[in-house]
Each structure stands twice: as structure tokens, then as C-alpha cells.
Design a protein around this motif. Structure first.
Motif: not given
Length: 70
Positions: A4-5, A33-34, A42-44
Motif C-alpha cells: 500500500a506504500y 508513495n501511498e 488504485d490511487r497513488w
């Protein structure tokens, strides 16, 4: 399941910085970067973690970080 990061290197790590959004000054502790998504898509984003003089850490978008004393 992917992480997740992930940590990101940054030239201002461990240096005094300012968050232009809040005006907080402190030491840049990490850039991450999460994945901030709450859905299946996904939204990073790259988040900066700044430790203020009071010892409390805040997070902000890395685009809001500048070297202190500018």
C-alpha cells in the motif's frame, strides 16, 4: 496483494522544510508513495511527512514542500 506504500528518496530528506499549505516548518522525515484509494481502483499519491518543532508529524502533498528559509 501489492504494498500500500513505498518509500521515495528526496533531496530534502532530514532537512528543514516548510509546508506551504499550512505554514508548518520542521524536518522532512519521509516521502511515501501511498495508495490512498478506498475503492478497487488504485490511487497513488506522494505524501511528505514533516515533524514539527513540537514533535508532532503532519502529512502533506510533496508539491507543498519547500526548503525552509526561502
Amino acid at each position: 496483494m501489492p504494498e500500500a506504500y513505498e518509500y521515495v528518496t528526496h533531496p530534502l530528506l532530514r532537512r528543514r522544510v516548510r509546508d506551504i499549505a499550512s505554514g508548518t516548518e520542521g524536518e522532512l522525515m519521509a516521502v511515501v508513495n501511498e495508495n490512498v484509494s478506498t475503492t478497487a481502483i488504485d490511487r497513488w499519491v506522494e505524501l511528505a511527512y514533516i515533524r514539527g518543532t513540537n514533535g508532532r508529524e503532519i502529512s502533506t502533498a510533496i508539491g507543498n514542500v519547500e526548503a525552509a528559509g526561502r
